[in-house]
Design an enzyme around this catalytic site. Structure first.
Site, PDB file in Angstrom:
ATOM      1  N   GLY A 590       0.803  -1.204   0.000  1.00 48.44           N
ATOM      2  CA  GLY A 590       0.000   0.000   0.000  1.00 48.44           C
ATOM      3  C   GLY A 590       0.844   1.266   0.000  1.00 48.44           C
ATOM      4  N   PHE A 591       2.031   1.153   0.525  1.00 50.75           N
ATOM      5  CA  PHE A 591       2.955   2.268   0.595  1.00 50.75           C
ATOM      6  C   PHE A 591       3.515   2.652  -0.758  1.00 50.75           C
ATOM      7  CE2 PHE A 591       4.289   2.625   5.100  1.00 50.75           C
ATOM      8  CZ  PHE A 591       4.692   3.934   5.078  1.00 50.75           C
ATOM      9  N   VAL A 593       6.532   0.726  -3.707  1.00 55.97           N
ATOM     10  CA  VAL A 593       7.318  -0.469  -3.990  1.00 55.97           C
ATOM     11  C   VAL A 593       8.435  -0.648  -2.975  1.00 55.97           C
ATOM     12  CG1 VAL A 593       6.853  -0.494  -6.463  1.00 55.97           C
ATOM     13  CG2 VAL A 593       8.833   0.776  -5.586  1.00 55.97           C
ATOM     14  N   VAL A 594       8.930  -1.888  -2.930  1.00 53.54           N
ATOM     15  CA  VAL A 594      10.066  -2.204  -2.079  1.00 53.54           C
ATOM     16  C   VAL A 594      11.186  -2.701  -2.978  1.00 53.54           C
ATOM     17  CG1 VAL A 594      10.887  -3.571  -0.140  1.00 53.54           C
ATOM     18  CG2 VAL A 594       8.491  -2.892  -0.235  1.00 53.54           C
ATOM     19  N   LYS A 608      11.914   0.773   1.120  1.00 51.68           N
ATOM     20  CA  LYS A 608      10.481   0.916   0.880  1.00 51.68           C
ATOM     21  C   LYS A 608      10.231   2.358   0.486  1.00 51.68           C
ATOM     22  CE  LYS A 608       6.829   0.213   4.147  1.00 51.68           C
ATOM     23  NZ  LYS A 608       6.410  -0.726   5.180  1.00 51.68           N
ATOM     24  N   ASP A 683      -0.237  -4.503   9.384  1.00 49.79           N
ATOM     25  CA  ASP A 683      -0.650  -5.215  10.615  1.00 49.79           C
ATOM     26  C   ASP A 683      -0.218  -6.668  10.773  1.00 49.79           C
ATOM     27  OD1 ASP A 683      -4.130  -5.722   9.749  1.00 49.79           O
ATOM     28  OD2 ASP A 683      -2.410  -5.472   8.515  1.00 49.79           O
TER      29      ASP A 683
END
Ligand SMILES: *[C@@H]1O[C@H](CO)[C@@H](O)[C@H](O)[C@H]1NC(C)=O
Ligand SMILES: *[C@@H]1O[C@H](CO)[C@@H](O)[C@H](O)[C@H]1NC(C)=O
Ligand SMILES: *[C@@H]1O[C@H](CO)[C@@H](O)[C@H](O)[C@H]1NC(C)=O
Ligand SMILES: *[C@@H]1O[C@H](CO)[C@@H](O)[C@H](O)[C@H]1NC(C)=O
Ligand SMILES: *[C@@H]1O[C@H](CO)[C@@H](O)[C@H](O)[C@H]1NC(C)=O
Ligand SMILES: *[C@@H]1O[C@H](CO)[C@@H](O)[C@H](O)[C@H]1NC(C)=O
Ligand SMILES: *[C@@H]1O[C@H](CO)[C@@H](O)[C@H](O)[C@H]1NC(C)=O
Ligand SMILES: *[C@@H]1O[C@H](CO)[C@@H](O)[C@H](O)[C@H]1NC(C)=O
Ligand SMILES: *[C@@H]1O[C@H](CO)[C@@H](O)[C@H](O)[C@H]1NC(C)=O
Ligand SMILES: *[C@@H]1O[C@H](CO)[C@@H](O)[C@H](O)[C@H]1NC(C)=O
Ligand SMILES: *[C@@H]1O[C@H](CO)[C@@H](O)[C@H](O)[C@H]1NC(C)=O
Length: 865
Positions: A590-591, A593-594, A608, A683
């Site tokens: 959701g942030f 790409v990593v 990230k 989470d």
């Protein structure tokens, strides 16, 4: 046979007569004659045992001495003729010096003897430190009663407390502590509460010290239908248990030589679990054509065998794991094998009930600090006895503590000695209460200057020193944001700086979805690793840390970023360089790409990047940076650095090479198909638990973690965020986030691990995993529920327990979910039984035939629940 249990109880409850042999060492023994009057000699030698009993006066500060009715003094001898009774205070405690980590016999004796002439039967609770040991009800026990356990103290001081629970006054007659040999009676979990200890003999003599080197008390016991055997020869008893020779020199065999020898009793509670220690020695002269060989059966199931007792030499058989009776009837049967010409034989047996003391004592240093503070100010309060924090209902006055219902030692978070007539300086020992949040010393006569150490106590939010006679000036260290300092009414104090103005701002400690969940993660991961050992033979099983993980949290409101924080800041061009222009994308969330990257030439990192269209905003990004820079734990993914340059936001983590838990769950073929992101972003869920090269678990992604205020509210209202399937339904409906929301998510993770089923599967009739497991559980076939890859290689009892635990965690109603601590305890226990099951085969293999003491673990026998 029906009355055997009742008979045993009576035997145990009686202070029976004893007989003597040669002198033995009483080293380390504590023998207290409670309520021995000051004018009587102490210590004195008790006639029958030769034990040195002393007055209990120096081991307890409260209580009054009493004496049993004179007409009873002919029946009961010292030390049972006097009592100490406790009319004042709720909890009164003995403090005894013991050897930490060593097993001890701890025995308390109670004889009312109508000492107060009221002819009532007292009923009260007995505590061992913060844990309930037993309820003592002297109703109809004219001959008194005793409580005995084998227990390994966790510190060098042992507290035995009598707690008033009703109208009647607690009392005690004698207290006896005996250090045991360090190889005997050690259990994988729990302490041993004596149920009965008998030797099979028709004599009515009870054996004790000095016959028994550890002063265990052996009652004689015999049944009709048994034949008494006895020998005049010497019997060797030197194994780890060293029962009295006299107990092994007699035995019973069934008179009907083809019948079993049965010892049975009723269990008060069907859930109770028992440890048995049976002692055998062949004491009959056998002819060349005679053999004695038999098997042991526990509630109808084979327990051990075949056993051939050694001639005039002890063999002790005990179970490595405790056994429960199926229902309330417990029975041990010895049945001869068909090649045996002689009936089975038993010399002595000890039966213990497992007793657990889960509540840890308050942090030892803090207890010392509190006692020092009390001594400094000459305070002696009746309720300052026993553990300061736990049990919570008996917490000392003026205190509040954290972790009072958690599997970690409680800590003192609030000390209120307001209006307690304190004089002198502010006690230095206060600095050792390092977790203190509130300190109220108002309305006393304290003098001297404000000590610097108060400013270094980072958790303090409130210090009330008003109404004293302090002087000097206010140290700079106390002038920090978030600390409420009250100094009114100290006329000689120089209130120079603005710091004395109270700040109403509240201090918030961010916690990674609460520290407890980290512990759960670890425990759960261990369970996972253990269950999966077969599939991953190289995995090293990581043991859970016994106490709370170290989490370093500094003042969240500090206006300046720490130096450490500055050091770890990277520029955008450095980020581009370390990722080689974002060459290798390893995941997406959701942030954004990593990407994979490298810093300092060799250290692998995961970078990230926060995309502009990200659903997670700058706030979450900051939250994660703030948190990870301050929180360090081996089970948390650590942050290497971050980039915060204009629109460019990036988080740089240690690279966790082995992907996430889900990947391992879904099996090897999944890995063949292709790499899923080793890092997803929200989470507690299996994809947020990463495994490093040693399969050590690391919790990742804290963008969503919420800050919980210290004290006060137990939940915070937030915008609902999380992953479907793992999201606490109650949180979803109410928007109220609490610790129990994590428990829910964790239940889901556990279910996923145990079953290897997707959390939500629309093709399944019951699409959510909880519904699916719930319906399968009704079927009762555990093999259908558990991950088929395990191929049944697990202890079905632990598996049931783990499943039931997971389901209770995932209960839709948060109030019905267990606490985090409970989850950890349960998982640890599952782990213990699983481990002992696995270790057993090895232990049995290494058992040499010359060894006198045999171990046995019935867990070896596969058994349905
Ligand atoms: C107490 O002990 C005496 C003698 O051992 C026995 O006769 C009596 O029945 C016992 N009383 C109870 C209530 O167990
Ligand atoms: C048993 O305990 C004693 C005292 O703690 C210690 O000196 C000794 O080495 C221990 N023995 C074994 C075999 O662990
Ligand atoms: C009991 O003690 C022995 C010897 O110290 C040790 O080898 C064994 O692992 C212990 N058993 C348990 C269950 O702790
Ligand atoms: C002896 O025990 C066996 C086995 O329990 C039983 O079948 C038999 O009837 C018993 N004999 C007598 C005389 O009680
Ligand atoms: C064993 O031998 C003795 C004689 O030596 C004999 O009397 C006895 O019956 C035999 N016992 C058995 C069980 O064979
Ligand atoms: C013992 O007897 C049972 C039946 O009573 C039989 O099945 C078994 O084979 C016998 N064992 C031996 C070693 O003779
Ligand atoms: C004591 O602290 C707990 C949190 O650990 C809090 O829930 C409780 O309200 C506090 N009690 C008092 C009297 O301040
Ligand atoms: C300390 O206790 C007194 C009463 O004993 C109470 O008035 C005061 O509010 C308490 N202080 C704090 C910080 O809770
Ligand atoms: C604080 O605790 C430490 C370690 O227990 C002790 O050495 C020190 O003396 C204590 N300080 C004070 C002021 O009591
Ligand atoms: C302080 O001490 C004086 C006497 O020395 C006494 O009169 C006064 O009441 C004390 N104040 C408090 C708050 O205890
Ligand atoms: C500090 O204590 C005094 C006297 O007990 C009280 O009046 C005052 O409200 C307290 N201040 C705070 C901030 O609790």
């Amino acid at each position: 046979m029906k009355s055997s249990f009742e008979l045993l109880l009576v035997v145990i409850a009686t202070f029976s007569t004893i007989h003597i042999v040669q002198p033995q060492s009483q080293q380390g023994f504590i023998s207290l004659d409670c309520g021995l009057p000051a004018n009587e000699v102490s210590p004195y030698k008790e006639d029958i045992t030769g034990l040195q009993y002393s007055s209990d006066a120096t081991f307890i500060q409260s209580g009054k001495p009493g004496r049993i009715q004179p007409n009873l003094e002919t029946r009961f001898l010292k030390p049972y003729t006097t009592v100490r009774y406790f009319p004042d205070g709720t909890r009164n405690c003995y403090n005894l010096g013991v050897q930490k980590g060593r097993n001890h016999l701890i025995r308390a004796r109670f004889l009312y003897g109508n000492y107060d002439g009221l002819d009532i039967n007292p009923k009260f609770d007995l505590y061992l430190g913060p844990n309930l040991w037993s309820t003592v009800d002297l109703h109809r026990l004219d001959n008194g009663t005793r409580r005995e356990i084998f227990h390994i103290p966790t510190s060098n001081s042992l507290q035995i407390c009598l707690v008033k629970t009703g109208e009647t006054t607690p009392l005690i007659s004698a207290l006896e502590i005996r250090p045991l040999g360090n190889k005997s009676y050690n259990t994988s979990f729990g302490s041993l509460s004596l149920f009965f200890r008998i030797y099979l003999s028709q004599s009515d003599t009870s054996l004790r010290f000095p016959n028994d080197v550890y002063d265990r008390q052996w009652s004689s016991y015999f049944e009709t239908g048994w034949t008494h055997k006895t020998t005049a020869s010497d019997v060797r008893v030197s194994n780890n248990y060293e029962p009295p020779k006299a107990a092994l020199k007699t035995a019973a065999t069934p008179t009907n030589t083809s019948a079993p020898l049965t010892i049975d009793w009723s269990s008060e509670n069907p859930e109770d679990q028992y440890y048995l220690y049976t002692h055998f020695a062949e004491i009959q002269e056998l002819q060349a054509n005679e053999t004695r060989e038999f098997n042991m059966f526990w509630n109808g199931e084979k327990y051990y065998g075949p056993l051939v007792p050694d001639k005039l030499d002890i063999t002790t058989i005990y179970g490595g794991t405790p056994e429960s009776c199926k229902g309330v009837r417990c029975s041990l049967q010895l049945i001869k094998t068909n090649r045996s010409t002689l009936p089975p034989l038993l010399n002595a047996i000890e039966v213990f009930r497992v007793i657990k003391f889960p509540q840890p004592e308050t942090d030892e240093n803090e207890v010392v600090a509190l006692k020092t503070i009390e001594a400094t100010y000459g305070l002696s309060r009746i309720n300052s006895q026993g553990d300061p924090c736990v049990p919570r209902q008996l917490m000392w006055d003026g205190l509040n503590c954290s972790n009072t219902d958690v599997f970690t030692p409680p800590r003192i978070i609030s000390l209120n000695l307001s209006s307690s007539g304190l004089t002198g300086n502010i006690a230095a020992a206060i600095q050792n209460l390092t977790q203190l949040v509130k300190l109220d010393l108002s309305n006393n006569n304290l003098t001297g200057e404000l000590p610097d150490f108060l400013g270094n106590m980072k958790f303090l939010l409130l210090i009330n020193l008003s109404g004293n006679d302090l002087n000097g000036s206010v140290p700079k260290s106390l002038q920090r944001k978030g600390l409420e300092l009250s100094l009114q009414g100290n006329p000689r104090l120089v209130l120079s700086s603005p710091s004395t103005k109270p700040h109403k701002k509240s201090f918030v400690v961010p916690v990674v979805a609460s520290v407890g969940s980290v512990a759960i993660l670890i425990a759960a991961l261990i369970l996972y690793l253990v269950l999966r050992k077969k599939r991953q033979p190289t995995i090293e099983v990581v043991c859970p840390p016994p106490s709370r993980p170290t989490v370093n949290v500094t003042n969240a409101n500090s206006p300046e970023p720490s130096i450490e924080m500055k050091k770890r800041k990277y520029t955008y061009s450095e980020v581009m360089k370390m990722t080689n222009n974002f060459e290798r994308v390893v995941g997406e969330g959701g942030f954004g790409v990593v990407c994979h990257g490298t810093v300092n030439g060799s250290e692998q990192v995961a970078v990230k990047l926060l995309s502009h269209s990200s659903t997670q905003g700058y706030k979450e990004f900051k939250a994660e940076v703030d948190l990870l820079l301050r929180v360090h734990h081996t089970n948390l993914v650590s942050l290497v650095g971050y980039c915060d340059e204009g629109d460019h936001l990036a988080l740089i983590y240690e690279f966790v090479p082995n992907g996430d838990l889900r990947q391992h769950l879904t099996g090897l073929e999944y890995l063949h198909i292709g790499c899923t992101p080793p890092m997803v972003h929200r989470d507690v869920k299996t994809t947020n638990i990463l495994l490093d090269e040693h399969y050590k678990a690391k919790l990742a992604d804290f963008g969503l973690s919420r800050s919980f205020p210290v004290g006060g509210e137990s939940h915070v209202s937030t915008v609902v965020a999380g992953t479907p399937g793992y999201l606490d339904p109650e949180y979803y409906h109410t928007g109220r986030l609490g610790e129990k929301s994590d428990v829910y998510s964790f239940g889901i993770v556990l279910l996923e691990m145990l079953t290897n089923q997707p959390v939500i599967d629309r093709n399944r009739r019951n699409s959510h995993i909880t519904q699916w497991v719930g319906s399968e559980l009704n079927g009762g076939d555990i093999a259908k529920i558990m991950d088929p890859n395990l191929r049944g290689d697990y202890d079905s009892r632990s598996a049931w327990r783990a499943l039931e635990l997971a389901m209770s965690c995932a209960d839709p109603t948060s109030a019905k979910r267990p606490t985090m601590s409970h989850v950890v305890i349960e998982l640890k226990e599952c782990l213990v039984s699983e481990n002992s099951r696995r270790n057993m085969s090895r232990r049995m293999d290494s058992l040499s035939s010359t060894e006198v003491s045999m171990t046995f673990d019935s867990g070896m026998i596969p058994r349905a629940r």
